[in-house]
Design a protein around this motif. Structure first.
Motif, PDB file in Angstrom:
ATOM      1  N   ARG A 146      36.787  39.347  46.978  1.00  0.00           N
ATOM      2  CA  ARG A 146      36.309  40.436  46.328  1.00  0.00           C
ATOM      3  C   ARG A 146      34.568  40.330  45.835  1.00  0.00           C
ATOM      4  O   ARG A 146      34.314  39.139  45.684  1.00  0.00           O
ATOM      5  CB  ARG A 146      36.959  40.710  45.053  1.00  0.00           C
ATOM      6  N   GLU A 159      31.496  41.001  43.359  1.00  0.00           N
ATOM      7  CA  GLU A 159      31.315  41.089  41.604  1.00  0.00           C
ATOM      8  C   GLU A 159      30.139  42.181  41.635  1.00  0.00           C
ATOM      9  O   GLU A 159      29.276  41.889  42.131  1.00  0.00           O
ATOM     10  CB  GLU A 159      31.347  39.749  41.055  1.00  0.00           C
ATOM     11  N   LYS A 169      42.375  47.947  42.269  1.00  0.00           N
ATOM     12  CA  LYS A 169      43.771  48.237  41.650  1.00  0.00           C
ATOM     13  C   LYS A 169      43.311  49.874  41.252  1.00  0.00           C
ATOM     14  O   LYS A 169      44.444  50.660  41.305  1.00  0.00           O
ATOM     15  CB  LYS A 169      43.851  47.472  40.714  1.00  0.00           C
ATOM     16  N   ASP A 221      38.901  45.880  38.102  1.00  0.00           N
ATOM     17  CA  ASP A 221      39.360  45.644  39.443  1.00  0.00           C
ATOM     18  C   ASP A 221      39.163  47.111  40.106  1.00  0.00           C
ATOM     19  O   ASP A 221      40.202  47.577  39.949  1.00  0.00           O
ATOM     20  CB  ASP A 221      40.360  44.972  39.504  1.00  0.00           C
ATOM     21  N   GLU A 235      36.826  42.665  32.901  1.00  0.00           N
ATOM     22  CA  GLU A 235      36.706  42.557  34.160  1.00  0.00           C
ATOM     23  C   GLU A 235      37.688  43.958  34.836  1.00  0.00           C
ATOM     24  O   GLU A 235      38.717  43.976  34.637  1.00  0.00           O
ATOM     25  CB  GLU A 235      37.372  41.495  34.855  1.00  0.00           C
ATOM     26  N   VAL A 248      34.944  44.096  40.106  1.00  0.00           N
ATOM     27  CA  VAL A 248      35.270  43.369  41.409  1.00  0.00           C
ATOM     28  C   VAL A 248      35.995  44.389  42.255  1.00  0.00           C
ATOM     29  O   VAL A 248      36.631  45.436  42.025  1.00  0.00           O
ATOM     30  CB  VAL A 248      36.155  42.284  41.007  1.00  0.00           C
ATOM     31  N   GLN A 249      35.699  43.947  43.722  1.00  0.00           N
ATOM     32  CA  GLN A 249      36.391  44.620  44.505  1.00  0.00           C
ATOM     33  C   GLN A 249      36.134  43.927  45.779  1.00  0.00           C
ATOM     34  O   GLN A 249      35.161  43.154  46.238  1.00  0.00           O
ATOM     35  CB  GLN A 249      35.594  46.156  44.852  1.00  0.00           C
ATOM     36  N   GLU A 250      37.395  43.924  46.681  1.00  0.00           N
ATOM     37  CA  GLU A 250      37.673  43.441  47.842  1.00  0.00           C
ATOM     38  C   GLU A 250      36.300  43.745  49.004  1.00  0.00           C
ATOM     39  O   GLU A 250      36.424  45.234  49.033  1.00  0.00           O
ATOM     40  CB  GLU A 250      38.890  43.606  48.599  1.00  0.00           C
TER      41      GLU A 250
END
Length: 815
Positions: free
Chosen positions: A312, A314, A460, A457, A455, A813-815
């Motif tokens: 992921r 940042e 999600k 995500d 944090e 954060v992300q894929e």
């Protein structure tokens, strides 16, 4: 690669158009468009979206080739637009057929990877281990789905000497399609777990379905299964790796060493990881290299150089109002394309900057490689390129004249004070090979803060939104609540993600929240739920839409419109009080309200809505149904009198899942979007978005005669090990949680607070634990922990999330 007529012939589709365009890029996500002229957009219709809706916009952006589903799009409107179409009964099937055909044009070795967990890590580690020997085509990110696999395989070209593709399934028969597309020569099964169990009749069925990918491979590496779980056909030419006694290579891990015990010899590899998942994945990779004929000493040296895989990105706030996107774990051309696509979506700053290192070896001549890189930067309209490394510096004539080049990372850091003005008001992508130490550049650029971070995500968040989308019909719009700084998660960043995935509306509490979103390039309609009179001019200037809940607010807004000379109908939202008794017009007000609206042609009622009191409480269902009855009576009267249709909405997160008869035209998604469900079943479908994390500052041994904290309230009954952590009530960790009323989580154990909570820190009991200063501390990371903290506060999850103060750094954060 292919022209449209060739694709039509191979994929059983019909070519319509005047130009037989050549296609180099296959795209199914309109937001990722980079090179319009040679792109084929694949319009897919799913339960959650319809790609055909984006075709007009893409034509405006320069796309000239489209693969569409029969009877889903009227091509006659674009006969004179220099646009060509491929019409298919099933566009997904067409692209899968093309990918299978394309794969058959290559005789190189292909590694196919499947399993429940570890597919992407094993793929990336095999890339790291083999990139010096091969020019590798691999799946981007986690492209392992029914559309992701064909898009990955279509990246194969004549420069590649090895391919590595991963395949994931959630239902029976899906692997049949993917196996034909990938046609692996080396098959890898990483593990079996509970993911997607719900799609299969049994665990045995899921295993057998996944194994279809590797059943016809010349070589097979299978991890985590007993031999009795495999058919004789699968066992042929298979190497079984596991902790089980029947394995061909039995794994164990002791003192930084992975041991693979075989019938003829044992193999030992020092590995740079110690967690169980990494040990498992390393054993899989080692077995693959052994099957490919690499010697043990060579494998051992390669494994020592393995780097963690960042699954992921940042996103952090930087100095000079910059936004920092960290993706400095590798630097090959394919991963750069993905990162640039993400950067292009983050139009929250005026300028776009890329700091990039020398590229990894790819089998392409250096001049061609850096020319391709320069073209990518040009296509993505990068304002400033910073190249770090001798190789990229040698090719600086290929890049824009204002580009900066440095021999190494330290040279950049040494000169940063002189050039730092160039990095203000910018989105900055860091894309570098691990050996260049770009984490030092990240530390230089990001805003300084203490060890406590919130944090967020974003993957999600997207998954949660998609879950609620699946509960409503396709014609029901989605309004997402981003008030109170996005429930503590950061309003602008959350709004940007929601805009990217195509929600219809946003809602904030106050005008200044909406202004901040507009200044962050948010263009979605935004409803302001508490439009204060002093802020009405901002609402109009920033094209926000006020909630009108009283005659006072109505008249004040009309007066402001008149003062600003606004005569075009301005959108407003009428709030009806059906039982909350907080804000809103009551039933007795409706006749006068309708009469007033007739006198105000400068207003356009965009929606009529109300607020349900207790959708999460089954004991209040009768009252909820009465609210719904009152609302239906009200909006019917409005529409009849106004003479036009308005949006109707009443359901909040709890109402979406529990009162499906009241979805109307739009639903409002709030706390559920952030991962908090109204009941156990719903909670199981959601993922917590925000994790509050800090670290141990200091550890002390305190004997039982002493006390801890202010007013000596932390009285000890025994000698105690105390950890001080840098979070206090100024960060949102309330004083009510002190003196053992709550705690934190360290190494999976709940550690109670000791003494009063201080403004900036607190103390917890870690007696008997093997901890050291700097160890991670979890305040909360899932819904259960949030709800426990809320209970300790005698409050609700909303308060826990929104209490996280602004001084706590948000990391996205992300894929």
């Amino acid at each position: 690669m292919y022209n449209l007529q060739q694709i039509a012939d191979i994929g059983n589709s019909k070519f319509i158009g005047g130009t037989n365009n050549k296609v180099r890029v296959f795209l199914n996500d309109s937001r990722a468009l980079q090179s319009p002229v040679d792109t084929l957009f694949i319009a897919l219709k799913t339960n959650r979206n319809n790609g055909h809706n984006y075709i007009p916009e893409l034509i405006e952006r320069g796309v000239r080739s489209f693969l569409i589903q029969q009877n889903e799009f009227d091509v006659s409107k674009f006969k004179n637009a220099n646009v060509s179409f491929l019409i298919s009964a099933d566009p997904l099937k067409t692209i899968q057929t093309l990918a299978a055909y394309h794969r058959k044009q290559f005789t190189i070795p292909v590694i196919g990877i499947t399993g429940s967990n570890g597919k992407t890590v094993v793929k990336e580690w095999l890339y790291q281990l083999l990139k010096t020997n091969f020019s590798i085509c691999r799946s981007p990110k986690s492209y392992n789905s029914q559309i992701g696999v064909p898009l990955s395989v279509l990246n194969l070209n004549h420069t590649h000497t090895l391919a590595i593709f991963e395949a994931g399934i959630s239902l029976p028969m899906e692997m049949d399609v993917l196996a034909e597309i990938i046609s692996p020569t080396i098959g890898v099964f990483t593990s079996i777990g509970s993911a997607h169990d719900e799609g299969f009749a049994s665990r045995e069925q899921k295993i057998n379905e996944k194994l279809k990918l590797i059943s016809s491979c010349d070589k097979k590496i299978i991890n985590g299964l007993h031999k009795h779980q495999l058919t004789p056909e699968i066992l042929k030419q298979a190497l079984i790796v596991s902790e089980f006694d029947d394995a061909d290579l039995r794994t164990s891990y002791v003192n930084d060493t992975l041991e693979l015990k075989g019938p003829a010899a044992d193999h030992h590899f020092k590995i740079p990881f110690s967690d169980k998942a990494s040990v498992l994945n390393t054993s899989t990779c080692a077995a693959v290299l052994m099957q490919m004929g690499f010697k043990e000493n060579d494998i051992a040296q390669r494994i020592l150089s393995l780097q963690p895989v960042a699954l992921r990105l940042e996103i952090k706030n930087g100095i000079n109002n910059a936004l920092i996107i960290n993706d400095y774990y590798n630097s090959d051309i394919d991963s750069i394309k993905i990162a640039l696509n993400y950067l292009s979506q983050q139009n929250r700053r005026v300028r776009k900057i890329v700091i990039v290192s020398d590229l990894e070896q790819s089998g392409i001549l250096a001049n061609s490689l850096y020319k391709q890189l320069a073209e990518l930067f040009s296509q993505n309209k990068i304002d400033l390129v910073v190249g770090i490394g001798k190789e990229i510096s040698n090719h600086k004539p290929l890049f824009k004249s204002n580009s900066l080049f440095f021999a190494d990372t330290q040279s950049f850091i040494n000169q940063f004070k002189i050039i730092n003005y160039q990095f203000s008001e910018a989105s900055i992508l860091l894309k570098g090979a691990r050996s260049f130490g770009f984490e030092n550049i990240s530390r230089l650029l990001q805003l300084k803060s203490h060890d406590t971070v919130f944090e967020i995500d974003l993957n999600k968040l997207i998954n949660n939104v998609n879950y609620y989308k699946s509960l409503v019909s396709s014609n029901v719009k989605l309004m997402c609540m981003v008030k109170a700084m996005g429930y503590g998660s950061g309003g602008a960043e959350i709004a940007k993600t929601l805009q990217h995935i195509g929600v219809n509306y946003l809602a904030v509490a106050y005008a200044d929240e909406g202004v901040e979103l507009r200044q962050s390039q948010i263009t979605l309609p935004i409803m302001v739920m508490s439009p204060e009179e002093d802020a009405l001019e901002d609402i109009i200037n920033y094209q926000l839409e006020p909630e009108i809940y009283s005659f006072k607010v109505l008249n004040a807004f009309v007066k402001k419109l008149d003062a600003l000379g606004i005569t075009e109908p301005y959108p407003i939202h009428l709030k009806i009080d059906t039982g909350m008794h907080r804000l809103g017009f009551e039933e007795k007000d409706l006749e006068n309200l309708i009469s007033e609206l007739k006198n105000f042609p400068q207003l356009k009622v965009r929606s009529v809505f109300s607020h349900l009191v207790g959708t999460d409480n089954a004991a209040l269902d009768d009252f909820t149904n009465e609210q719904i009855r009152i609302f239906e009576k009200t909006y019917s009267a409005f529409e009849l009198t106004l003479g036009y249709t308005v949006l109707k909405h009443i359901c909040n997160s709890g109402g979406i899942s529990r009162f499906k008869n009241a979805h109307y035209d739009m639903v409002r998604l709030g706390i559920g979007m952030y991962g908090i469900g109204v009941h156990e079943e719903e909670q199981s479908k959601l993922e917590n978005v925000g994790s509050l994390i800090t670290r141990i500052s200091q550890i002390k041994q305190v004997d039982k005669a002493q006390t801890v904290g202010y007013n000596r309230n932390g009285k000890l009954e025994k000698d105690t090990t105390i950890a001080t952590i840098p979070i206090g009530y100024a960060d949102g960790f309330s004083r009510m949680l002190g003196n053992g009323n709550h705690g934190v989580y360290i190494a999976g154990k709940f550690c109670k607070t000791v003494g009063n909570i201080c403004m900036d820190m607190c103390m917890v009991d870690i007696t008997g634990m093997d901890c050291k200063e700097g160890d991670e501390v979890i305040i909360f990371e899932n819904a259960e922990q949030i709800n426990k903290m809320a209970a300790a506060l005698n409050s609700i999850s909303y308060e826990v999330l929104t209490n996280v103060s602004a001084r706590v750094k948000r990391v996205y954060v992300q894929e």
